[in-house]
Design a protein around this motif. Structure first.
Motif, PDB file in Angstrom:
ATOM      1  N   LEU A   1      -6.894   2.854  -3.678  1.00  0.00           N
ATOM      2  CA  LEU A   1      -6.339   2.956  -2.273  1.00  0.00           C
ATOM      3  C   LEU A   1      -7.386   3.498  -1.164  1.00  0.00           C
ATOM      4  O   LEU A   1      -7.233   3.470   0.083  1.00  0.00           O
ATOM      5  CB  LEU A   1      -5.433   4.063  -2.153  1.00  0.00           C
ATOM      6  N   GLN A   2      -8.524   3.104  -1.470  1.00  0.00           N
ATOM      7  CA  GLN A   2      -9.805   3.639  -0.656  1.00  0.00           C
ATOM      8  C   GLN A   2     -10.211   2.248   0.302  1.00  0.00           C
ATOM      9  O   GLN A   2      -9.752   1.193  -0.425  1.00  0.00           O
ATOM     10  CB  GLN A   2     -11.111   3.668  -1.595  1.00  0.00           C
ATOM     11  N   PRO A   3     -10.752   2.594   1.403  1.00  0.00           N
ATOM     12  CA  PRO A   3     -10.823   1.113   2.133  1.00  0.00           C
ATOM     13  C   PRO A   3     -11.678   0.051   1.553  1.00  0.00           C
ATOM     14  O   PRO A   3     -11.381  -1.107   1.788  1.00  0.00           O
ATOM     15  CB  PRO A   3     -11.750   1.832   3.371  1.00  0.00           C
TER      16      PRO A   3
ATOM     17  N   VAL B   1       0.760  -1.289   0.178  1.00  0.00           N
ATOM     18  CA  VAL B   1      -0.061   0.044  -0.144  1.00  0.00           C
ATOM     19  C   VAL B   1       0.743   1.214  -0.128  1.00  0.00           C
ATOM     20  O   VAL B   1       0.556   2.147  -0.755  1.00  0.00           O
ATOM     21  CB  VAL B   1      -0.727  -0.062   1.199  1.00  0.00           C
ATOM     22  N   VAL B   2       1.875   1.264   0.859  1.00  0.00           N
ATOM     23  CA  VAL B   2       2.857   2.298   0.623  1.00  0.00           C
ATOM     24  C   VAL B   2       3.285   2.568  -0.854  1.00  0.00           C
ATOM     25  O   VAL B   2       3.668   1.780  -1.200  1.00  0.00           O
ATOM     26  CB  VAL B   2       4.053   2.101   1.756  1.00  0.00           C
TER      27      VAL B   2
ATOM     28  N   PRO C   1      -0.405   4.494   9.168  1.00  0.00           N
ATOM     29  CA  PRO C   1      -1.620   4.222  10.067  1.00  0.00           C
ATOM     30  C   PRO C   1      -2.927   4.751   9.733  1.00  0.00           C
ATOM     31  O   PRO C   1      -3.984   4.287   9.689  1.00  0.00           O
ATOM     32  CB  PRO C   1      -1.365   5.169  11.439  1.00  0.00           C
ATOM     33  N   THR C   2      -2.962   6.024   8.991  1.00  0.00           N
ATOM     34  CA  THR C   2      -4.282   6.433   8.339  1.00  0.00           C
ATOM     35  C   THR C   2      -5.093   5.439   7.371  1.00  0.00           C
ATOM     36  O   THR C   2      -6.209   5.131   7.344  1.00  0.00           O
ATOM     37  CB  THR C   2      -4.161   7.643   7.628  1.00  0.00           C
ATOM     38  N   ILE C   3      -4.326   4.721   6.518  1.00  0.00           N
ATOM     39  CA  ILE C   3      -4.701   3.486   5.858  1.00  0.00           C
ATOM     40  C   ILE C   3      -5.350   2.439   6.620  1.00  0.00           C
ATOM     41  O   ILE C   3      -6.800   1.975   6.479  1.00  0.00           O
ATOM     42  CB  ILE C   3      -3.674   2.925   4.834  1.00  0.00           C
TER      43      ILE C   3
END
Lengths: 553, 553
Positions: free
Chosen positions: B261-263, B232-233, B282-284
């Motif tokens: 990249l949305q939840p 994801v990063v 962390p926000t992800i």
């Protein structure tokens, strides 16, 4: 265009400093034969390495590049020497205590060692050599053992004798380690040399550092600071396969057997100390298996046992599987530091599907480039069937021997290609997904009627027979075919299999034209100082007519 | 005395060659938003990297040291660029698509990029910038997206436009990769720079190679070829924490989310592709947790999730623990490649005993040397209580910025010590066993009456309150104490906690003199382009009187 990264050298010193601080509580446990083993933390080992370095510099006058030899078992003091000597800028020279005396004399003189650090229990081996070692100015003795003969000789020959503990006592527990060039020599190890004089491989700080990272990686030993590794492979045998450095890099506890390498104490230390990993040559595991079969012991703590030095009989791997201990094949040599390959099967396979991968030598890590060279010098494909000599290239692989590339009978071009690759002398195939299967030493391949027969394939097939303890196959001259295989077999106690039974057994898995005609029963397969089959001796016995050979039709 | 080891450079090329052969069957899976993701093997990625390198050299005229930029999501083509560009001797410059346009213009011009490889979906971002990018001669477009605006502009401004697939088509699938100096620049990444102009960090082949080994080690991510990692990063964020290189080194499958990249799509790809590992800020994970709380999904394939970029709220780690997913804290920065520490607890602890270790930033690997420097420049002990600025040293740590150390407002001595260490700008403590706990950015520490108050400690304590969604604490000027903390709080929907409740909650774990007097409820904490709290904005809002601040007695 250069990067903006820091120019920090890869040094053994960094491994030491890291291990003694971040992993300061990890332990080196040394077997003593007493009820309680001896335990020393990485922090203590580091502080004592600093004391040893001070003593070597201030008391013994050791300077940069001086060779300091060790004649020691695997124990905490040997680990201290492993760090003190390279980190101060000198060169650690580990002496293989199983070499014949004349070879030990040769290598100490060849390396021009100024100091020997020896375990007291090995003085009976060292003292008779000392009159022939003119470069040795100091002998440092660690641990128990009668020193009277040594002290008498010292007076006569003019070298000095020191007690290891007295030398360290009271010295500062820190040392201002020099910032070295990463290509500086750190350690040296002579190959056991079944032919000709031993040849010295000189490891750099850089090669040891990179090799240590590789040893720890999951595709190699996958060690963590939760693990304990039983280091059976001697510290004089290719730096104990890199374990003393790798453990300090990640905080793995070390269990050191010292001189207690017999099956019974090994079984006792595994049951008592519960190591998760271990590393040794096949003969050790063969002996241990016999021991725990006779007197059952709990070996179940061991998750992964790295096995190398010579190919592991598949039957031995199966036997350990049943004990819940997984033997993992690795391949390497003194010239490769030694980690060349390791045999972890690919993902998603059943236990039986994994089997064909587990009996290979394994896959190369990124740090080891490999190519196969055919009999005519051509590069062969990785197709699983084209057999050629393995050549390797990488940062922890030798490019030359120490002051000795032109020593007879070795010519540089025998061991190193024109473009700098190491010629391993091993013959094998590589599968498309990079698994190496060695079939023979180049010199052990049997050249029969223009085709190659693998001596090792015959040996493995023979050793799968329930009544065979060991078997060695060598090429012998044959008028019609050039060479043919001679099978020498050690039967288990009470076994009754005859040659025709054994040949019929072989015929189940081996092509008919490869089956040996010549057979001999022997008491034991001759071994080299590091436990490998010494086929040179068998060929010689055959040539001299000493073997009782039966020829089948 | 030098060693006899081979002098083989540590090159990204070796990683590529190894991954595409030994691990040729491993996969890069790219999410497409279609029912089936796109799958490409490492062997194919390697062959296409060779084609891309040919095209860049023969068609676009890219030469050694030329900077080739990418403006791309995480996908297989971006991995191809990751290998083609450095391995041909050019320099990969990953553009952070979340930077403000003026900063993007600055960094492309500062690096003097000759080529930009862009995803078609990002052309709306790129096209308006191009008139301000005089060094860009070629734009290569990969994947879907409207190209009409780009083509019109190209004609007008005289740069050329290429289709990525057309450029590769028919070119040779091998490339004669040059043997480079291991200190040659391989890739560059500009820091997101909350103050002043962005600053370029230039990674070398050597630094990337060593960092890749470290990422794979058990004390870091411990990846094997049996695993799949969800990356994801972003690849433009410190080389996706080194994962595209590390995966090719050991054959780990990559799952690439592209622009999804949305939840909801992240939850879908985890459930569908069952990655064993993942890496993100962390926000992800905060967003994903909300998603799977609302619409339960099976995340249980994930054994270890590496979390970094900013400190992870402990409550978030606890929430994932309950889902059977272990978040593992890591610390690093653009200047550290980024792996600085990782928080694996020591052996032999219960889950609760592990907790105090898991919330630290973790331990340093051997490749990262660390020291703490106090306010007066003195070196502080590792005692778990002495707080100082963290300085680090190592082969994958920056010594300077690209052509920009003297750019205002940064002076070299602000970021690099006289003896070459990186000043991280992070303040923290180190325990005797080497666990780093960061308490603040040096610039975010609240200096109250000659003592330091940690803004982050207050934030974590606040975010442990069940009704608090987010909280940011900044220093504000205070007549009596110099500085005092201001707490800005985002409440959860429907929450009713008042300031006095929150302060009483804080008082359970925080010393009385550190409790904030000033409080403000806000809608959301302002974030930087990479998702970190942007405290500069809060301080500015406070200074401008925009915040509705309540002062408690």
């Amino acid at each position: 265009m250069l990067s903006t990264m820091q120019d920090v050298p890869l040094l053994v010193t960094r491994i030491l400093q890291h291990g003694m601080t971040i992993h300061g509580k990890s332990q080196v446990t040394t077997w003593t034969g007493e009820p309680e083993p001896h335990r020393r933390s990485f922090a203590e080992v580091g502080a004592r390495a600093a004391q040893l370095a001070s003593a070597l510099r201030d008391e013994l006058g050791v300077q940069q590049d001086d060779r300091v030899a060790t004649l020691m078992w695997n124990n905490a003091e040997h680990v201290e020497a492993y760090f003190a000597i390279p980190c101060m800028g000198a060169v650690l020279h580990t002496l293989n205590l199983r070499l014949p005396p004349e070879q030990l004399v040769f290598i100490v003189n060849h390396a021009a060692d100024r100091v020997v650090v020896a375990n007291g229990t090995l003085l009976p081996l060292l003292v008779p050599l000392l009159p022939h070692l003119p470069t040795v100015e100091h002998v440092v003795v660690s641990g128990v053992g009668d020193r009277s003969g040594l002290e008498a000789l010292a007076e006569e020959r003019g070298f000095r004798v020191h007690d290891y503990e007295e030398l360290l006592a009271g010295r500062p527990q820190t040392y201002d380690w020099p910032e070295l060039d990463e290509r500086q020599a750190a350690a040296m190890c002579y190959t056991s040399g079944t032919t000709g004089d031993p040849k010295g491989v000189v490891y750099s700080h850089r090669s040891i550092y990179l090799h240590s990272m590789q040893v720890n990686m999951t595709e190699s030993m996958g060690l963590t600071d939760r693990d304990t590794t039983l280091v059976v492979v001697p510290q004089f045998h290719v730096n104990a396969w890199g374990l003393p450095h790798a453990t300090f890099m990640t905080g793995i506890n070390m269990l050191m057997p010292d001189r207690f390498l017999q099956p019974a104490p090994l079984a006792e230390m595994i049951e008592g100390e519960k190591p998760t990993h271990a590393a040794a040559v096949p003969t050790i595991w063969q002996g241990l298996l016999a021991e725990v079969t006779a007197r059952p012991r709990d070996l179940s703590s061991m998750k992964q046992v790295t096995i190398g030095g010579s190919a592991c009989p598949p039957a031995l791997m199966r036997a350990y599987d049943e004990l819940g201990v997984r033997l993992c094949h690795a391949w390497g040599m003194t010239e490769t530091s030694p980690l060349g390959t390791m045999a972890h099967p690919p993902a998603g396979l059943t236990a039986e599907e994994e089997w064909p991968y587990r009996v290979t030598q394994g896959r190369f890590p990124a740090g080891v480039e490999a190519r196969l060279i055919g009999p005519g010098g051509e590069r062969l494909p990785w197709d699983g069937t084209s057999a050629g000599e393995l050549e390797v290239r990488g940062t922890w692989i030798a490019a030359a021997y120490y002051n000795g590339v032109d020593a007879e009978p070795l010519r540089p071009e025998d061991k190193f290609s024109a473009d700098g690759w190491l010629k391993t002398g091993d013959v094998g195939v590589i599968s498309p997904d990079g698994f190496l299967t060695l079939t023979d030493r180049a010199k052990d391949v049997i050249k029969s009627g223009g085709e190659w027969i693998s001596s090792q394939e015959l040996e493995n097939a023979l050793m799968a027979h329930p009544e065979v303890a060991e078997a060695a196959v060598v090429a012998v001259p044959d008028d019609k075919w050039g060479e043919r295989p001679l099978a020498t077999v050690v039967l288990k106690e009470g076994a009754s299999a005859g040659y025709t039974d054994l040949r019929a057994f072989l015929a189940q898995s081996i092509a008919k034209w490869q089956l040996p005609e010549r057979w001999a029963l022997i008491e034991a397969v001759p071994k080299t100082s590091v436990g490998k089959f010494d086929k040179k001796v068998i060929r010689q016995q055959y040539a001299e007519g000493v073997l009782d050979v039966t020829t089948l039709d």
